[in-house]
Design an enzyme around this catalytic site. Structure first.
Site, PDB file in Angstrom:
ATOM      1  N   PRO A   1      66.434  67.299  49.594  1.00 48.76           N
ATOM      2  CA  PRO A   1      67.670  67.562  48.837  1.00 48.76           C
ATOM      3  C   PRO A   1      68.206  66.416  47.980  1.00 48.76           C
ATOM      4  O   PRO A   1      69.279  65.875  48.232  1.00 48.76           O
ATOM      5  CB  PRO A   1      68.657  67.937  49.939  1.00 48.76           C
ATOM      6  CG  PRO A   1      68.187  67.146  51.117  1.00 48.76           C
ATOM      7  CD  PRO A   1      66.688  67.127  51.018  1.00 48.76           C
ATOM      8  N   CYS A   2      67.478  66.082  46.923  1.00 52.82           N
ATOM      9  CA  CYS A   2      67.928  65.029  46.017  1.00 52.82           C
ATOM     10  C   CYS A   2      69.219  65.426  45.297  1.00 52.82           C
ATOM     11  O   CYS A   2      69.964  64.565  44.840  1.00 52.82           O
ATOM     12  CB  CYS A   2      66.835  64.660  45.020  1.00 52.82           C
ATOM     13  SG  CYS A   2      66.223  66.030  44.040  1.00 52.82           S
ATOM     14  N   HIS A   3      69.499  66.736  45.232  1.00 50.98           N
ATOM     15  CA  HIS A   3      70.729  67.203  44.584  1.00 50.98           C
ATOM     16  C   HIS A   3      71.970  66.795  45.376  1.00 50.98           C
ATOM     17  O   HIS A   3      73.074  66.819  44.843  1.00 50.98           O
ATOM     18  CB  HIS A   3      70.698  68.729  44.399  1.00 50.98           C
ATOM     19  CG  HIS A   3      70.580  69.495  45.675  1.00 50.98           C
ATOM     20  ND1 HIS A   3      69.362  69.698  46.301  1.00 50.98           N
ATOM     21  CD2 HIS A   3      71.513  70.104  46.440  1.00 50.98           C
ATOM     22  CE1 HIS A   3      69.554  70.410  47.395  1.00 50.98           C
ATOM     23  NE2 HIS A   3      70.851  70.661  47.506  1.00 50.98           N
TER      24      HIS A   3
END
Length: 157
Positions: A120-122
C-alpha cells in the site's frame, strides 16, 4: 509469466505472476478489455482484488514475488505494515527503517512499488498531510484513501 487484465473503478489493472507468486499489479491509463479467462496462478489475486474494490476485503493473502533491490524490498515490506484505513508519512517510514535521512530513498523505492494496492504505497503521504506524488495519479491515491477510510455519517439527533 502469466497475465490477466481486470476492470476496476480506477481503470484497467494488469496482474502478472507465476507459481512463485505475483510479481506485478499495476493500473493502466489505457483501457484494455478484461481477460475472459484468468490463469490458475492469478485467480486468487484477481478474486482478492475484486473483493477489495467491492469493499469486502481489507487484506491480501496471495503469495507476492516482487522484483527489486534489497533496499526496495525492505521499503515494500515496511509498507505492508501500514494498517488498512490509515496513512503514514515518508519521514515516519524512514525513521521506522532506521534512517531519518533516507526520506528521498524511501520515497524513490515507494515510487517503484510493483504491487499496486497490495503493497500500500498509496498510504504514504507528506508530513503535512498532503497527498504527494503517486505513480497512478493523485486522483487515484485520493480515491484509494477514501475507499479505505470512508467518511462516517453524522447523526442529526
Amino acid at each position: 509469466m502469466q497475465e490477466a487484465y481486470i476492470t476496476t473503478p480506477l481503470g484497467t489493472t494488469i496482474v502478472k505472476g507465476n507459481t512463485e507468486g505475483i510479481t506485478k499489479i499495476s493500473v493502466l491509463d489505457d483501457k484494455m478489455p478484461a481477460s475472459t479467462t484468468i490463469p490458475t496462478e492469478l485467480q486468487q489475486a484477481v478474486t482478492e482484488l475484486q473483493e477489495y474494490f467491492a469493499g469486502t476485503r481489507n487484506n491480501f493473502t496471495f503469495k507476492l514475488n516482487p522484483q527489486g533491490t534489497d533496499f526496495q524490498k525492505k521499503v515494500w515490506q515496511a509498507l505492508l505494515t501500514i494498517p488498512y484505513g490509515t496513512a503514514t508519512s515518508y519521514q515516519k517510514l524512514a525513521i521506522q527503517l532506521g534512517d531519518v535521512k533516507a526520506i528521498r530513498a524511501v520515497a524513490a523505492a515507494n515510487g517503484k512499488n510493483p504491487l499496486w494496492i497490495v503493497v500500500p504505497c498509496h498510504r504514504v503521504i507528506g508530513s503535512d498531510g498532503s497527498l504527494t506524488g503517486y505513480a497512478g495519479g493523485i486522483w487515484r491515491k485520493k480515491w484509494l484513501l477514501e475507499h479505505e477510510n470512508p467518511p462516517t455519517q453524522q447523526s442529526l439527533f
